[in-house]
Design a protein around this motif. Sequence first.
Motif, PDB file in Angstrom:
ATOM      1  N   LEU A 165       0.820  -1.221   0.000  1.00 56.96           N
ATOM      2  CA  LEU A 165       0.000   0.000   0.000  1.00 56.96           C
ATOM      3  C   LEU A 165       0.855   1.273   0.000  1.00 56.96           C
ATOM      4  O   LEU A 165       0.353   2.351  -0.292  1.00 56.96           O
ATOM      5  N   GLN A 166       2.135   1.140   0.354  1.00 59.27           N
ATOM      6  CA  GLN A 166       3.085   2.262   0.326  1.00 59.27           C
ATOM      7  C   GLN A 166       2.584   3.471   1.112  1.00 59.27           C
ATOM      8  O   GLN A 166       2.584   4.597   0.627  1.00 59.27           O
ATOM      9  N   LEU A 167       2.192   3.213   2.325  1.00 63.85           N
ATOM     10  CA  LEU A 167       1.724   4.289   3.213  1.00 63.85           C
ATOM     11  C   LEU A 167       2.830   4.621   4.214  1.00 63.85           C
ATOM     12  O   LEU A 167       2.959   3.980   5.242  1.00 63.85           O
ATOM     13  N   LYS A 168       3.616   5.631   3.908  1.00 60.18           N
ATOM     14  CA  LYS A 168       4.741   5.978   4.762  1.00 60.18           C
ATOM     15  C   LYS A 168       4.355   6.925   5.890  1.00 60.18           C
ATOM     16  O   LYS A 168       5.068   7.030   6.888  1.00 60.18           O
ATOM     17  N   GLN A 169       3.239   7.622   5.767  1.00 59.19           N
ATOM     18  CA  GLN A 169       2.805   8.561   6.791  1.00 59.19           C
ATOM     19  C   GLN A 169       1.318   8.853   6.634  1.00 59.19           C
ATOM     20  O   GLN A 169       0.684   8.423   5.678  1.00 59.19           O
ATOM     21  N   GLY A 170       0.775   9.611   7.600  1.00 55.16           N
ATOM     22  CA  GLY A 170      -0.622   9.999   7.526  1.00 55.16           C
ATOM     23  C   GLY A 170      -0.873  10.938   6.360  1.00 55.16           C
ATOM     24  O   GLY A 170       0.062  11.472   5.748  1.00 55.16           O
ATOM     25  N   LEU A 171      -2.132  11.162   6.069  1.00 55.22           N
ATOM     26  CA  LEU A 171      -2.501  11.940   4.891  1.00 55.22           C
ATOM     27  C   LEU A 171      -2.722  13.425   5.165  1.00 55.22           C
ATOM     28  O   LEU A 171      -2.711  14.230   4.239  1.00 55.22           O
ATOM     29  N   VAL A 172      -2.917  13.776   6.447  1.00 54.05           N
ATOM     30  CA  VAL A 172      -3.317  15.155   6.763  1.00 54.05           C
ATOM     31  C   VAL A 172      -2.372  15.765   7.794  1.00 54.05           C
ATOM     32  O   VAL A 172      -2.105  15.162   8.830  1.00 54.05           O
ATOM     33  N   PRO A 173      -1.860  16.984   7.543  1.00 54.18           N
ATOM     34  CA  PRO A 173      -1.038  17.675   8.550  1.00 54.18           C
ATOM     35  C   PRO A 173      -1.921  18.332   9.604  1.00 54.18           C
ATOM     36  O   PRO A 173      -2.940  18.943   9.274  1.00 54.18           O
ATOM     37  N   ASN A 174      -1.528  18.215  10.869  1.00 52.30           N
ATOM     38  CA  ASN A 174      -2.290  18.879  11.928  1.00 52.30           C
ATOM     39  C   ASN A 174      -1.575  20.161  12.365  1.00 52.30           C
ATOM     40  O   ASN A 174      -0.573  20.571  11.773  1.00 52.30           O
ATOM     41  N   GLU A 175      -2.075  20.794  13.423  1.00 49.87           N
ATOM     42  CA  GLU A 175      -1.523  22.066  13.878  1.00 49.87           C
ATOM     43  C   GLU A 175      -0.077  21.939  14.335  1.00 49.87           C
ATOM     44  O   GLU A 175       0.691  22.899  14.270  1.00 49.87           O
ATOM     45  N   SER A 176       0.293  20.765  14.805  1.00 56.95           N
ATOM     46  CA  SER A 176       1.658  20.537  15.306  1.00 56.95           C
ATOM     47  C   SER A 176       2.636  20.184  14.192  1.00 56.95           C
ATOM     48  O   SER A 176       3.819  19.973  14.457  1.00 56.95           O
ATOM     49  N   GLY A 177       2.126  20.091  12.977  1.00 59.51           N
ATOM     50  CA  GLY A 177       2.994  19.728  11.868  1.00 59.51           C
ATOM     51  C   GLY A 177       3.133  18.234  11.667  1.00 59.51           C
ATOM     52  O   GLY A 177       3.879  17.790  10.782  1.00 59.51           O
TER      53      GLY A 177
END
Length: 206
Positions: A165-177
């Motif tokens: 699936l090649q998911l290295k990280q989440g899809l959305v940045p939050n306030e903390s970066g």
Amino acid sequence: PKNQSEQPDYFVISSYFNIMIILGEVQEELLMLKIFSTQLFGLFKKWQDNHEESIEDAARILAQASVGEGHIYIYGKQEMQAVGIEATEGVDALANAKVWDSSASFDDISASDRFLIITRESDDKEALLLAQHLSNQFIPFATISALPSDNTEQLASYSDVHFDLQLKQGLVPNESGERVGYPSAIGALFIYHGIKFTLDEILADY
């Protein structure tokens, strides 16, 4: 002195600002959800385009158990257990499907059985042990993993069909970066449903 009716109502002012803060947070959350859904839609298309042939290959492997006397075992780790629940307890449950328990003995596996192994990491130790056994016994199986590994030994080294699936990280940045919204289970379920749709078509010819 001003009468009471002319004095500012601090409760109303405070409530107004609280409402504005809450509305701002809601709008931010809705924006994050919009970003998440947009990114996810792109991943759905990518997975479909990249794995179309592999989905058919995996369905044919699992069909061998369905037309024979075997079982389709689903082994999921961590959040990937969702696939096993869907396959065995979902509205469109998969016939002959069982959830494989990691405490079960390899002696319980027959040559007619087929496996679908789903993990977050592609070098998950327990999953690798199962994959090694199946490979040594020449039992065909398919695997799904979300996070690629740099290790030389990983599920793709043993499985007949592997979905990365090649998911290295989440899809959305939050306030903390930080990146949040890691859709590993969603991706695994997407691939699973693709396999099941194809499997149903194959079995309809028998």
